[in-house]
Scaffold this motif. Sequence first.
Motif, PDB file in Angstrom:
ATOM      1  N   UNK A 193       0.863  -1.176   0.000  1.00 27.79           N
ATOM      2  CA  UNK A 193       0.000   0.000   0.000  1.00 27.79           C
ATOM      3  C   UNK A 193       0.899   1.226   0.000  1.00 27.79           C
ATOM      4  N   UNK A 194       0.431   2.316  -0.601  1.00 28.71           N
ATOM      5  CA  UNK A 194       1.204   3.558  -0.556  1.00 28.71           C
ATOM      6  C   UNK A 194       1.245   4.058   0.877  1.00 28.71           C
ATOM      7  N   UNK A 195       2.241   4.874   1.218  1.00 28.57           N
ATOM      8  CA  UNK A 195       2.387   5.312   2.615  1.00 28.57           C
ATOM      9  C   UNK A 195       1.118   5.901   3.212  1.00 28.57           C
ATOM     10  N   UNK A 196       0.306   6.561   2.415  1.00 27.78           N
ATOM     11  CA  UNK A 196      -0.924   7.129   2.972  1.00 27.78           C
ATOM     12  C   UNK A 196      -2.092   6.131   2.929  1.00 27.78           C
ATOM     13  N   UNK A 222      -3.350   4.428   0.454  1.00 23.79           N
ATOM     14  CA  UNK A 222      -4.006   4.325  -0.833  1.00 23.79           C
ATOM     15  C   UNK A 222      -3.095   5.033  -1.830  1.00 23.79           C
ATOM     16  N   UNK A 223      -2.924   4.647  -3.056  1.00 21.48           N
ATOM     17  CA  UNK A 223      -3.387   3.439  -3.727  1.00 21.48           C
ATOM     18  C   UNK A 223      -2.655   2.154  -3.311  1.00 21.48           C
TER      19      UNK A 223
END
Lengths: 76, 814
Positions: A46-49, A51-52
């Motif tokens: 998963x991306x650090x935030x 999402x995506x």
Amino acid sequence: MSSQTLDKLPIGASATVLDVAGEPALQQRLLEMGVLPGVQVSIVRFAPLGDPIEIKVMGYSLSLRKSEAAHVTVSA
Amino acid sequence: MSDTTTSGRHARHDKHTIAVMGNPNTGKSTLFSALTGTRQKVANFPGVTVEAKIGTARFENSELTVIDLPGTYSLSARSPDERVATEALLGRIEGTPKPDGVLIVLDASSLDRNLYLGTQVLEFGLPAVVALTMMDVAEARGITVDAKKLSETLGVPVVVVNAPKGRGLDELKSTLHRTLHHPGKPLELPYPEDFTRGVGTLHENLCDLGVELGFKPTRPEALRLLVDGAGPFFEECEEVGGESWTRQFFEIRERAAGGRSLSMVEAQTRYGAIGGWMRDVKQTETREGRTKTDVVDGILTHKVWGSLVFILAMGLIFQSIYSWSGPMMDAIDGGFGALGDWVGGMLSEGALKSLIVDGVIPGVGGVLIFLPQILILFLFIAILEDLGYMARAAFLMDRLMSRFGLNGRSFIPMLSGFACAVPAIMGTRVIEDRNTRLTTIFLAPFMSCSARLPVYVLFIAAFVPETKVLGFLELQGLVLFAMYWVGVLAAIPTALVLKKGILKSKVTPFLLELPSYKAPRIKAVARTLLDRGGSFVKRAGTIILAVSILVWAAGYFPHSQRVDDQYDAEIATAEAPYSESVVKFDPETDPDSLMAKFLEADEAHDARVAALAEEITDDDALETAVADSKKKRNAAMAEIAASSTEATQALNDYVAWKELSEARGEIENQRAGHHLENSFLGRAGHLIEPAVKPLGWDWRIGMAAIASFPAREVIVATLGTIFNLGGDQDEESDSLREVVKDARRADGTPLFTLATGLSIMVFFALCAQCAATLAVMRRETNSWKWPVASFLYMTGLAYVAALVTYQVASAWGA
Ligand SMILES: Nc1nc2c(ncn2[C@@H]2O[C@H](COP(=O)(O)OP(=O)(O)OP(=O)(O)O)[C@@H](O)[C@H]2O)c(=O)[nH]1
Ligand SMILES: [Mg+2]
């Protein structure tokens, strides 16, 4: 065989795509990129935030949003 | 024709056109460059080529026109980028020749997906050759592809190439040459019967419509229309065929689908066929462990490390721009200074000398000095692009960007906006959704482009002290970093307003391939640097040169003789009390005179003081050292004076001469200032002075802002010209930075304070002073509405922000 959507899979999990839905533009795009019934996909990260998501499909890395992955049904 | 041999050669000399098609990032542009030798941007980010590029390749006697198209995953026209590809293939783009054949570029390391587009193109039945790239990457992953079997399966020649290494190019050329002389055969895929029948019915229907459409639609076009059910071709048919056609069309679709969606039918048929072929063509040896890209990505897209690397990388870029460029900038500055002195020494006083020494040289030099910084910025961008990091940046940033109604794809154009808004706006074509694209276009100019850098650098160097914060961060670098944030901070609310209001749109798909990392190639990076550096120099050499001359002329004319006479008389009055030996003394013509010796001692002292000021930071210590130097100077002068009575007299003369020189300099400054104030530019500046006064500007800055409308960086050149014309220059340091520091208002207070400097920087951070950006906006949006809106909005915002900055900063006592 039980099924769930792609966005619910944990990192490292692999599954087979059962169905691809969503509004026509999204569905067509997913299919063209190789996310179609019968294909193996796995969740890479998963991306650090959060999402995506990055998935592996047909031997390459594809990034897609969770909201998009929610239209892809996979075998659990 | 009498010369038969010539005409005979002409007959054999044939010309063909081919289009290069393939998925993004498969090496099309690299192959294109290798074939044609044309300079062209190559980068490792999907969708870098946003415009079709054309070049020419030669093979024996034939000439091959090659069109490099943007990479696409499919021919279904969803983004403008893909539309370009399809229309070019059909020869429907104005100014681009209709291709006689296609060169299909397939990436061997992800052959299945590459063949999706490949089969779509092959269905069009044009003569085709497949170039198989990235065999080395495939092999490293344990994938072997049998090119011969692939060729048999597809029914077209397949050539293995490695363009970066120059392999397979000759074979590719001769294969193309051979293939183009034979008609191609359309590929046939086992579609379900309903579907095939549907395509046939629609094709007939379109042929009936063909007369009104103005062209004869092909069967593969009918297939695309049937599946896509949208897009420009659909709209065209709808318009021509009317409601009854649309009804028929949807009936045909309904019957062709047979219960599934048509895109599902197409995808399953294609991938089904591809999967079958791959059993023969491709061998995959499962490798233990992870690929290099997986390992690198484990860090670069990691929750903590990835974000950290991203922030560090961005920080490093800005710090390097600042610290690496110093020596190069000093060298360029020194070079232009010397050039000015040298040329100035050869020309006699007058308009021509003023034009060259006050207009052209400082104008062009003042802009070229930023070449090192621009090159450093582009060096980083080129390396990151070639590396494949840019797609990761989009992956990392998507969540954040989607908060503002944009998506990860907007990030790359926005980031390019930090280099230049023009390529950034062109780069928005990869964004599928029209409203997201328009928002990104509108926001791109808010990013601090390299043309703003000159303005920042000038005012930061002049007004921000060279100290360190926390022991290692340069304060100047920090202020620069902050200036970059001004645009971003203004862009955020703008984006929200746009997306909530006029440009509302539903959420758009964000499907992005993350390509494997590739070692940046020095050659490609160097080529990008050369191209960018070259176009910047060209800009400096043309637009900026022209603007410098115009600005100089507007600031020089009308050069009234009456004003000159008045100041000549004042100089005569000032000289009257002095003896002839004092008035006539010129250190350049009598360097051996006694007076010149005193001058030498004086200058030696000045040089010592300058050196000491660099060395000693403590004020008290500096004072003592300066006093010491003064003592040394006085002793040296006394010694010379004591040598003879003539020498004593010469010392008196020298002191008188110095006094007179100062008085003369003062009068010359007034003369130049008077001329400038009377000039056309000066009058314009005075006219707008009331409007810019609240920003802390005087009429000269206002005038410079007007003059820099065509391109922001011109303000630096303009200020250089204005202050040189204004004579505020001093002999010791003619670098613009010093000139700006020394500029005075009419009442003698410094013109530029920190508050004024900040207000100018903020204004230029936000204004739309760039003709090129506005022009490209017009082209990309196909309407004047956007550039006009952008100009008004940005200028208004810049004015208000500069006003607030000045008022707040001066209230704080800056
Ligand atoms: N290892 C390897 N790298 C290659 C090969 N061909 C091209 N590359 C590299 O692949 C990267 C992308 O090449 P481009 O030519 O920009 O790709 P493109 O297809 O034009 O990409 P778009 O214009 O974005 O669609 C560059 O870094 C090339 O050096 C090859 O055969 N092997
Ligand atoms: Mg390209």
